[in-house]
Motif scaffolding. Structure first.
Motif, PDB file in Angstrom:
ATOM      1  N   LEU A   1       1.273  -1.521  -0.262  1.00 26.99           N
ATOM      2  CA  LEU A   1       0.164   0.236  -0.271  1.00 26.99           C
ATOM      3  C   LEU A   1       0.772   1.026  -0.148  1.00 26.99           C
ATOM      4  O   LEU A   1       2.094   1.760   1.065  1.00 26.99           O
ATOM      5  N   GLU A   2       0.659   2.257  -0.855  1.00 27.03           N
ATOM      6  CA  GLU A   2       1.654   3.255  -0.863  1.00 27.03           C
ATOM      7  C   GLU A   2       0.746   4.767  -1.001  1.00 27.03           C
ATOM      8  O   GLU A   2      -0.831   4.429  -1.131  1.00 27.03           O
ATOM      9  N   LEU A   3       1.355   5.439  -0.597  1.00 24.44           N
ATOM     10  CA  LEU A   3       0.184   6.588   0.644  1.00 24.44           C
ATOM     11  C   LEU A   3       0.476   7.894   0.491  1.00 24.44           C
ATOM     12  O   LEU A   3       2.075   7.843   0.554  1.00 24.44           O
ATOM     13  N   SER A   4       0.612   8.574  -0.622  1.00 30.42           N
ATOM     14  CA  SER A   4       1.204  10.154  -0.943  1.00 30.42           C
ATOM     15  C   SER A   4       0.231  11.325   0.147  1.00 30.42           C
ATOM     16  O   SER A   4      -0.369  11.008   1.188  1.00 30.42           O
ATOM     17  N   GLU A   5       0.927  12.691  -0.142  1.00 29.74           N
ATOM     18  CA  GLU A   5       0.434  14.137   0.765  1.00 29.74           C
ATOM     19  C   GLU A   5      -1.310  13.541   1.023  1.00 29.74           C
ATOM     20  O   GLU A   5      -2.002  13.526  -0.735  1.00 29.74           O
ATOM     21  N   MET A   6      -1.759  13.580   1.975  1.00 26.95           N
ATOM     22  CA  MET A   6      -3.707  14.162   1.647  1.00 26.95           C
ATOM     23  C   MET A   6      -4.365  12.990   1.598  1.00 26.95           C
ATOM     24  O   MET A   6      -5.450  12.580   1.069  1.00 26.95           O
ATOM     25  N   MET A   7      -3.794  11.692   2.056  1.00 26.55           N
ATOM     26  CA  MET A   7      -4.503  10.517   1.314  1.00 26.55           C
ATOM     27  C   MET A   7      -4.584   9.600   2.752  1.00 26.55           C
ATOM     28  O   MET A   7      -3.853   9.297   4.164  1.00 26.55           O
ATOM     29  N   LEU A   8      -6.176   9.106   2.292  1.00 32.33           N
ATOM     30  CA  LEU A   8      -6.413   8.281   3.846  1.00 32.33           C
ATOM     31  C   LEU A   8      -6.540   7.079   2.723  1.00 32.33           C
ATOM     32  O   LEU A   8      -7.230   6.809   2.298  1.00 32.33           O
ATOM     33  N   GLN A   9      -6.958   5.554   3.579  1.00 34.19           N
ATOM     34  CA  GLN A   9      -6.818   3.799   3.529  1.00 34.19           C
ATOM     35  C   GLN A   9      -7.849   3.700   4.173  1.00 34.19           C
ATOM     36  O   GLN A   9      -6.755   3.648   5.172  1.00 34.19           O
ATOM     37  N   VAL A  10      -8.616   2.803   3.927  1.00 38.08           N
ATOM     38  CA  VAL A  10      -9.593   1.972   5.243  1.00 38.08           C
ATOM     39  C   VAL A  10      -8.994   0.762   4.585  1.00 38.08           C
ATOM     40  O   VAL A  10      -8.599  -0.004   3.910  1.00 38.08           O
TER      41      VAL A  10
ATOM     42  N   ASN B   1       0.864  15.012   5.564  1.00 39.90           N
ATOM     43  CA  ASN B   1       1.852  15.535   5.410  1.00 39.90           C
ATOM     44  C   ASN B   1       3.253  14.661   4.010  1.00 39.90           C
ATOM     45  O   ASN B   1       3.434  13.996   5.243  1.00 39.90           O
ATOM     46  N   ALA B   2       3.727  15.338   3.183  1.00 44.17           N
ATOM     47  CA  ALA B   2       4.994  13.620   2.612  1.00 44.17           C
ATOM     48  C   ALA B   2       5.613  14.825   1.919  1.00 44.17           C
ATOM     49  O   ALA B   2       5.320  15.601   1.000  1.00 44.17           O
ATOM     50  N   ASN B   3       7.091  14.244   2.129  1.00 44.32           N
ATOM     51  CA  ASN B   3       7.940  14.349   0.747  1.00 44.32           C
ATOM     52  C   ASN B   3       7.440  13.654  -0.240  1.00 44.32           C
ATOM     53  O   ASN B   3       7.399  14.061  -2.058  1.00 44.32           O
ATOM     54  N   SER B   4       7.981  12.392  -0.370  1.00 46.28           N
ATOM     55  CA  SER B   4       7.323  11.191  -1.741  1.00 46.28           C
ATOM     56  C   SER B   4       6.040  10.185  -1.468  1.00 46.28           C
ATOM     57  O   SER B   4       5.896   9.470  -1.648  1.00 46.28           O
ATOM     58  N   GLY B   5       5.832   9.441   0.393  1.00 46.40           N
ATOM     59  CA  GLY B   5       5.004   9.325   0.638  1.00 46.40           C
ATOM     60  C   GLY B   5       5.513   8.432   0.972  1.00 46.40           C
ATOM     61  O   GLY B   5       6.636   7.534   1.663  1.00 46.40           O
ATOM     62  N   SER B   6       4.651   6.990   1.740  1.00 47.46           N
ATOM     63  CA  SER B   6       4.545   6.004   2.983  1.00 47.46           C
ATOM     64  C   SER B   6       4.476   5.019   1.937  1.00 47.46           C
ATOM     65  O   SER B   6       3.592   5.011   1.568  1.00 47.46           O
ATOM     66  N   HIS B   7       5.336   3.668   2.426  1.00 45.36           N
ATOM     67  CA  HIS B   7       5.194   2.366   2.035  1.00 45.36           C
ATOM     68  C   HIS B   7       4.763   1.276   2.754  1.00 45.36           C
ATOM     69  O   HIS B   7       5.630   1.472   3.903  1.00 45.36           O
ATOM     70  N   TYR B   8       3.665   1.058   3.110  1.00 45.57           N
ATOM     71  CA  TYR B   8       3.449   0.007   3.950  1.00 45.57           C
ATOM     72  C   TYR B   8       3.837  -1.462   2.828  1.00 45.57           C
ATOM     73  O   TYR B   8       2.978  -1.717   2.122  1.00 45.57           O
ATOM     74  N   TYR B   9       4.675  -2.388   2.977  1.00 46.05           N
ATOM     75  CA  TYR B   9       4.994  -3.517   2.434  1.00 46.05           C
ATOM     76  C   TYR B   9       4.294  -4.122   2.592  1.00 46.05           C
ATOM     77  O   TYR B   9       3.587  -5.183   1.688  1.00 46.05           O
ATOM     78  N   TRP B  10       3.286  -4.861   3.519  1.00 43.67           N
ATOM     79  CA  TRP B  10       2.547  -5.921   4.159  1.00 43.67           C
ATOM     80  C   TRP B  10       1.519  -4.958   5.540  1.00 43.67           C
ATOM     81  O   TRP B  10       2.564  -4.629   6.724  1.00 43.67           O
ATOM     82  N   ILE B  11       0.496  -5.209   5.570  1.00 43.11           N
ATOM     83  CA  ILE B  11      -0.038  -4.772   6.762  1.00 43.11           C
ATOM     84  C   ILE B  11      -0.932  -6.174   6.887  1.00 43.11           C
ATOM     85  O   ILE B  11      -2.105  -7.021   6.146  1.00 43.11           O
ATOM     86  N   GLY B  12      -0.927  -6.282   8.644  1.00 43.00           N
ATOM     87  CA  GLY B  12      -1.624  -7.512   9.158  1.00 43.00           C
ATOM     88  C   GLY B  12      -2.871  -7.001  10.760  1.00 43.00           C
ATOM     89  O   GLY B  12      -1.877  -6.261  10.989  1.00 43.00           O
ATOM     90  N   VAL B  13      -3.510  -7.362  10.362  1.00 48.71           N
ATOM     91  CA  VAL B  13      -4.755  -7.274  11.624  1.00 48.71           C
ATOM     92  C   VAL B  13      -5.245  -8.200  12.493  1.00 48.71           C
ATOM     93  O   VAL B  13      -5.564  -9.300  12.060  1.00 48.71           O
ATOM     94  N   ARG B  14      -4.901  -8.124  13.665  1.00 51.08           N
ATOM     95  CA  ARG B  14      -5.497  -9.099  14.609  1.00 51.08           C
ATOM     96  C   ARG B  14      -6.541  -8.665  15.622  1.00 51.08           C
ATOM     97  O   ARG B  14      -6.205  -7.445  16.289  1.00 51.08           O
ATOM     98  N   PRO B  15      -6.719 -10.017  16.409  1.00 50.43           N
ATOM     99  CA  PRO B  15      -7.260  -9.232  17.460  1.00 50.43           C
ATOM    100  C   PRO B  15      -6.578  -8.735  18.890  1.00 50.43           C
ATOM    101  O   PRO B  15      -5.912  -9.739  19.016  1.00 50.43           O
TER     102      PRO B  15
END
Length: 479
Positions: free
Chosen positions: A286-295, A435-449
Motif C-alpha cells: 500500500l502506497e500513501l502520498s500526501e492527503m491520502m486516507l486508506q481504510v 504531509n509527505a515528501n514522496s509518501g509512505s510505503h506499507y509492504y504488508w499490513i496484518g490485523v489481529r484481535p
C-alpha cells in the motif's frame, strides 16, 4: 509298652532327621526378590518437564524510573502428588543508580514448597530472598534490567514401584534456560503460551520473535499444537534487527498453559504458511502520498462477538516523515459525528526542529481530522504526546487500538514508543498521510484481535530473539 516306646523312638528320630535336613536346606531354598533401584517405572527422574516463571515489577517515576522486583510466580507442566520443593537462582543485570558506570549482576533466589502436591497450569507465588532496585531511563541510556541466566531444581513426588516389594521413590531434576547441543541441532522449538486467569481467546493470533540462529531454513518450518494438529502461521525475517517474527492463529483455552511447537525439519513450504488464514485482514503493498486516507477492512462485529475489545495493526513499512510542522503518517481508529462535523481520532508522527538548540527529533502526537464531508477532512488538532521518540522510518510498526479504554499505543520493532487517549467509537483502521515528501510505503499490513490481558508467550533462552521488557521465561528439565 515296648512297642509304644519303640514307636516313640522311631518318630523322634524321624522328626530330628526332618528338622536337621530342613535346617540345612533353609538358606539355599529361600530366594528374596528385590526390585532394583533406578530401573523401570521407578527410575528417579524429574517430576516436571518445564516451569514457566514470571517476574513482577513495581515501577515509579517518569523519564527517570525506579524498578523494584516485588515478586515472582511460577506455573508447572505436570501434576505432582505429595511433597514438592522448587528452587530457582535468577541472575539479573542492571544499574542500581544513575551514578553507576557499569551494570551490576544480582543473584536472586526463589523458593516454593508444599506438602499437598501441585496442579499443572496453576499459578504459584515464589518467595524471593531479595528485592533489588534498578534505575531505568531509555532517554539517558539506562536500559531495563536483563535476565542473564536462570537455573532451578525440583524435588518431590511419589511413585510406587511394581513388584513384591514396593518402594517410594522421590523424583528430582535440574532445569535451565539453556542447554547443549547448540540450537542449530534441535529439531523443534517448544513455545509456552500461558493464559492463566484469562478467558478463552478464540482465533487469537499469538505473536513472538525467534532468533535466526535457531531457524536454518524458514521454508521447512511448520507449527503444531502439543497434540500434533497443524496451525496456520506466518513468519517474517527481520534481518535488520536480528529477529524472525512469528504469528500463529491459535484458539487459547481459558485459564490454561499450553505449548505450540515450531518444527524445523519439514519437507518444504508448509501449506499452513498463509497470512490470509492467520490475520483477520491481510493487505500487501500500500502506497500513501500526501492527503491520502486508506481504510483497512476489519469485521468489527466479529471482534466484539469473540470478546475482544479492539485490534492491533502490524505492518512492515517505510514511513515518510517530512520536515514540517504537520504530522506525516497517521493511524486512525476512532470516529465521532457532532453538529454536522465528522471527526477522526488517532495517533501520528511528526518531524520537529528545535531552533534554540538547532537539533531535530521525532514527535508522537494525538491527531484529529475534521470536516463536514467525511471524504474531505482537514487537520483539526495535533497534540504532542512524546517530544523525542527513537524512530527509524523503516521497521515493523504495531498499533494497538483498545475500544474499552479509548487508548492507542504505538510500537516499533517490539519497543513501545508511546500512547494517546482519544474519544469516539471504534471503526475499522484507517492509515493516513497528511504531509509527505514522496509518501509512505506499507509492504504488508496484518490485523489481529486485541486482548486486554494477553497470554504470556515464552521460548527457550537459546532461541529467544532480542527483546525489551520480557520477564517471563521457561526452565526445561531433563529426566
Amino acid at each position: 509298652m515296648d512297642s509304644v516306646r519303640l514307636l516313640r523312638r522311631t518318630l523322634a528320630g524321624i522328626l530330628v532327621a526332618i528338622l536337621t535336613v530342613g535346617l540345612s536346606l533353609a538358606v539355599p531354598d529361600i530366594s528374596v526378590k528385590v526390585q532394583p533401584l533406578g530401573l523401570g517405572a521407578c527410575q528417579v527422574k524429574s517430576p516436571i518437564t518445564w516451569a514457566t516463571i514470571t517476574l513482577h515489577w513495581s515501577k515509579s517515576g517518569g523519564i527517570i524510573q525506579t524498578w523494584t522486583l516485588t515478586g515472582a510466580s511460577v506455573v508447572f507442566s505436570n501434576d505432582v502428588h505429595g511433597e514438592f520443593n522448587f528452587t530457582i537462582q535468577i541472575k539479573i543485570r542492571g544499574y542500581h543508580s544513575f551514578w553507576d558506570s557499569t551494570p551490576t549482576t544480582d543473584l536472586v533466589k526463589g523458593t516454593f514448597s508444599t506438602n499437598s502436591g501441585i496442579l499443572a497450569g496453576t499459578v504459584y507465588q515464589l518467595t524471593l530472598n531479595a528485592s533489588p532496585n534498578y534505575a531505568v531511563s531509555p532517554f539517558f541510556n539506562f536500559p531495563e534490567p536483563e535476565i542473564v541466566n536462570a537455573v532451578g531444581t525440583v524435588a518431590g513426588g511419589i511413585a510406587l514401584c511394581p513388584g513384591e516389594i514396593s518402594l517410594v521413590s522421590e523424583g528430582i531434576g535440574t532445569g535451565s534456560t539453556s542447554y547443549s547441543p547448540p540450537p542449530l541441532n534441535v529439531s523443534e522449538i517448544r513455545t509456552t503460551v500461558n493464559n492463566t486467569g484469562n478467558p478463552e481467546l478464540r482465533n487469537y493470533v499469538i505473536n513472538f520473535t525467534v532468533s535466526p540462529s535457531c531457524v536454518p531454513d524458514l521454508s521447512k518450518v511448520y507449527v503444531t499444537d502439543s497434540s500434533g494438529k497443524q496451525l496456520y502461521f506466518w513468519a517474517f525475517n527481520d534481518s535488520t534487527n536480528g529477529k524472525i517474527w512469528f504469528w500463529v492463529n491459535y484458539t487459547v483455552p481459558a485459564n490454561s498453559v499450553r505449548e505450540i511447537i515450531i518444527h524445523l525439519n519439514g519437507t518444504g513450504t508448509s501449506p499452513y504458511f498463509d497470512p490470509n488464514r492467520v490475520f483477520w485482514n491481510f493487505t500487501e503493498n500500500l502506497e500513501l502520498s500526501e492527503m491520502m486516507l486508506q481504510v483497512i477492512g476489519v469485521n468489527l462485529s466479529r471482534i466484539s462477538a469473540r470478546g475482544y475489545t479492539g485490534y492491533v495493526i502490524d505492518t512492515y513499512a517505510n514511513l515518510d516523515v517530512p520536515n514540517s510542522y504537520h504530522p506525516g503518517p497517521m493511524f486512525l481508529g476512532f470516529y465521532q459525528y457532532r453538529r454536522g462535523i465528522y471527526y477522526l481520532h488517532g495517533i501520528g508522527i511528526n518531524y520537529w526542529v528545535s531552533f534554540s538548540t538547532l537539533s531535530y527529533s521525532y514527535q508522537l502526537g494525538s491527531v484529529t481530522l475534521a470536516g463536514t464531508n467525511p471524504s474531505q477532512l482537514s487537520l483539526w488538532s495535533y497534540s504532542v504526546v512524546n517530544d523525542n521518540i527513537p524512530l527509524s522510518s523503516s521497521g515493523l510498526y504495531s498499533v494497538a487500538f483498545n475500544n474499552l479504554t479509548k487508548n492507542i499505543g504505538l510500537y516499533l520493532n517490539g519497543t513501545f514508543l508511546g500512547s494517546t487517549k482519544v474519544r469516539g467509537t471504534l471503526i475499522p483502521p484507517i492509515l493516513g498521510q497528511y504531509n509527505a515528501n514522496s509518501g509512505s510505503h506499507y509492504y504488508w499490513i496484518g490485523v489481529r484481535p486485541f486482548a486486554s490481558s494477553p497470554p504470556r508467550v515464552s521460548l527457550p533462552t537459546t532461541c529467544s530473539a532480542p527483546s525489551s521488557g520480557t520477564y517471563t521465561f521457561t526452565l526445561y528439565f531433563r529426566p
